[in-house]
Design a protein around this motif. Structure first.
Motif, PDB file in Angstrom:
ATOM      1  N   THR A 136       2.041   1.847  -3.472  1.00  0.00           N
ATOM      2  CA  THR A 136       0.823   2.143  -4.343  1.00  0.00           C
ATOM      3  C   THR A 136       0.631   3.690  -4.132  1.00  0.00           C
ATOM      4  N   GLU A 137       0.569   4.208  -2.718  1.00  0.00           N
ATOM      5  CA  GLU A 137       0.113   5.631  -2.622  1.00  0.00           C
ATOM      6  C   GLU A 137       1.369   6.197  -3.106  1.00  0.00           C
ATOM      7  N   LYS A 138       2.536   6.077  -2.920  1.00  0.00           N
ATOM      8  CA  LYS A 138       3.648   6.758  -3.420  1.00  0.00           C
ATOM      9  C   LYS A 138       3.289   6.979  -5.067  1.00  0.00           C
TER      10      LYS A 138
ATOM     11  N   GLN B 228       0.603   6.970  -6.547  1.00  0.00           N
ATOM     12  CA  GLN B 228      -0.595   7.553  -6.981  1.00  0.00           C
ATOM     13  C   GLN B 228      -0.285   9.223  -6.514  1.00  0.00           C
ATOM     14  N   SER B 229       0.282   9.238  -5.611  1.00  0.00           N
ATOM     15  CA  SER B 229       0.624  10.788  -5.465  1.00  0.00           C
ATOM     16  C   SER B 229       1.355  11.638  -6.248  1.00  0.00           C
TER      17      SER B 229
ATOM     18  N   HIS C  26      -1.296  10.214 -10.035  1.00  0.00           N
ATOM     19  CA  HIS C  26      -2.750  10.487  -9.861  1.00  0.00           C
ATOM     20  C   HIS C  26      -3.422   9.676 -10.646  1.00  0.00           C
TER      21      HIS C  26
ATOM     22  N   GLN D 150       0.813  -1.250  -0.080  1.00  0.00           N
ATOM     23  CA  GLN D 150       0.061  -0.090  -0.101  1.00  0.00           C
ATOM     24  C   GLN D 150       0.979   1.163   0.100  1.00  0.00           C
ATOM     25  N   ASP D 151       1.940   1.149   0.507  1.00  0.00           N
ATOM     26  CA  ASP D 151       2.728   2.254   0.765  1.00  0.00           C
ATOM     27  C   ASP D 151       3.676   2.633  -0.670  1.00  0.00           C
TER      28      ASP D 151
ATOM     29  N   SER E 111      -1.572  -4.821  -3.340  1.00  0.00           N
ATOM     30  CA  SER E 111      -2.144  -3.445  -3.606  1.00  0.00           C
ATOM     31  C   SER E 111      -3.590  -3.132  -3.763  1.00  0.00           C
ATOM     32  N   SER E 112      -4.061  -2.244  -3.513  1.00  0.00           N
ATOM     33  CA  SER E 112      -5.692  -1.796  -3.779  1.00  0.00           C
ATOM     34  C   SER E 112      -5.817  -1.748  -5.407  1.00  0.00           C
ATOM     35  N   ASP E 113      -4.729  -1.639  -6.059  1.00  0.00           N
ATOM     36  CA  ASP E 113      -4.647  -1.581  -7.453  1.00  0.00           C
ATOM     37  C   ASP E 113      -4.636  -2.663  -8.374  1.00  0.00           C
TER      38      ASP E 113
END
Length: 476
Positions: free
Chosen positions: A365-367, A369-370, A373, A362-363, A393-395
């Protein structure tokens, strides 16, 4: 009473090895890799045939994408193997001997500590046991159903790992070299086995032609030709055989303690002796000799399925007294092995045990996405890091591996369009080096470092670092 006690023991045994591994934070690497292979829904991958991936994905999805689902899957495999060991010895000798064979088999390290990691080797174990049972029944009774089921399970065995073909060679030698085997050639049974086996393998064979025999090239690349002739052709096969003996040491010790004052001898028929020699013992000898001739650096785990008959060997060739009961000693061994497993995972901080794969995924993935986007669609790099990102990952990005050439069914233009993340371990304390060696070539971001502290239940800590960078999307 004897069967009931055995059933209770096997339930406790399999439940213990399904639940106890949950002390790990992270699934074993090969297990995670099997699931993402299954996600491809391809009839092969660059290492192996596809069946283990299909089975891993099915169980992972069926039981809610939990770690337990895959530890439980390993024990389903072991349970099926134990059932067929029981059935084989029962038809060869009697029920009491079959019970003894099952108890002794649970002491094989490939059936407990080394079965925690679901992979092609673990899935091969029940298939080898099934093949042996149905072949014995087919030769003994010459019933069409046994020959057909033999062909199907033999096909699945090879569809799991190519070493399953070694067992087929042993069966072929039995058919051609023994009188009882040659008699079968006058009947339709062996031909039905060949037809049903080939039918199972046809999709994979077509896939091999489509992708230029990718896994066979991988196997060929694992040769030990850079080492000395003596090491590759003589020392390696000897090490392979010794490693197999090491993995059955608990069984050997228990057996000889119980055998010490026993002078029991079983009178086996000629057919049974030939079956033991050519179907149960031949494969491990053939594998060692072939590895020596070809100069292949063999891993000990390649012998996993070949060692399934160890309990059968002892029960049939040098039997302990029939009245000897093994429950207490096997419960004691189970407890000891669980303690050893616990200590091996908690005494030392190991990244492949203590990394939290869900948080890591998740970390990362968030990097992504930030920065961009958009959902993360692809992840490449080292298997141990890309597998959890793909799974958790959520993706749920598609894993590429370290080279696109290893996954030729993926669309390179699509990867270039959407971009992705490359994640690699650190080979030095500086944790330097970027993504330049990664394929496909792409516009990459600067290399960044993901850092996390790991610790055991005993309080020991270790800081690990992982490199990652972004493959910048070329499309909108």
């Amino acid at each position: 009473m004897i069967k009931r006690n055995l059933f209770v023991f096997c339930c406790i045994y399999c439940l213990s090895w399904s639940l106890f591994p949950l002390i790990r934070n992270c699934l074993p690497m090969d297990t995670m890799e099997a699931v993402y292979w299954g996600n491809y829904l391809e009839w092969g991958n660059y290492k192996h045939p596809p069946f283990s991936g299909f089975v891993a994905k099915f169980f992972f999805d069926l039981l809610g994408k939990t770690d337990f689902s895959l530890y439980f899957l390993s024990q389903v495999c072991i349970s099926i193997a134990l059932v067929y060991i029981y059935r084989l010895v029962k038809v060869m000798v009697n029920e009491r001997r079959a019970v003894q064979a099952v108890y002794l088999s649970t002491g094989i390290l490939y059936f407990n500590i080394l079965a925690v990691e679901f992979n092609t080797n673990v899935l091969s174990v029940p298939l080898w046991a099934m093949n042996a049972f149905y072949f014995y029944q087919a030769v003994r009774k010459n019933k069409m159903k046994h020959w057909i089921v033999l062909g199907i399970t033999a096909g699945l065995n090879v569809l799991t790992k190519y070493t399953g073909g070694v067992l087929l060679i042993g069966m072929g030698v039995y058919i051609l070299a023994t009188q009882s085997g040659r008699k079968q050639l006058k009947h339709i049974g062996p031909y039905l086995t060949c037809i049903s086996c080939i039918a199972v393998l046809i999709p994979h064979i077509l896939w091999l032609f489509q992708y230029d025999f990718l896994p066979l090239r991988y196997i060929a690349g694992r040769g030990g030709h850079e080492n000395s002739f003596l090491l590759v052709h003589f020392v390696q096969p000897i090490k392979f055989v010794l490693s197999q003996i090491a993995n059955v040491v608990p069984v050997i010790l228990i057996y000889f303690i119980l055998r010490f004052k026993s002078k029991d001898v079983l009178k086996l028929s000629g057919v049974q002796v030939q079956f033991i020699n050519l179907v149960l013992i031949f494969p491990i000898v053939f594998m060692a000799v072939l590895g020596g001739i070809l100069g292949v650096s063999m891993r000990s785990m390649w012998g996993t399925a070949m060692m399934f008959p160890v309990g059968i060997y002892f029960v049939l060739l040098l039997p302990i007294r029939e009245e000897v009961r093994l429950e207490k000693v096997m419960y004691s061994l189970l407890a000891l092995l669980l303690i050893v497993f616990f200590l091996s995972n908690e005494v030392k901080v190991r990244e492949k045990v203590k990394l939290d794969p869900r948080k890591f995924a998740q970390d990362i993935t968030e990097k992504w996405q930030s920065e961009f986007h958009r959902p993360l669609k692809y992840v490449g790099g080292d298997v141990f890091y890309i597998a959890p990102v793909s799974l958790y990952s959520s993706d749920h990005p598609t894993p590429i591996g370290d080279e696109l050439e290893l996954n030729p069914w993926l669309d390179q233009q699509d990867i270039l369009h959407y971009g992705g993340v490359v994640v690699k371990g650190c080979k030095s304390k500086k944790c330097d080096g970027g993504c330049e060696s990664f394929s496909p070539k792409q516009n990459y971001s600067d290399t960044m470092v993901y850092q996390v502290d790991l610790k055991t239940l005993f309080g020991k800590t270790k800081t690990i670092k992982v490199r990652y960078c972004f493959m910048k999307p070329q499309g909108d």
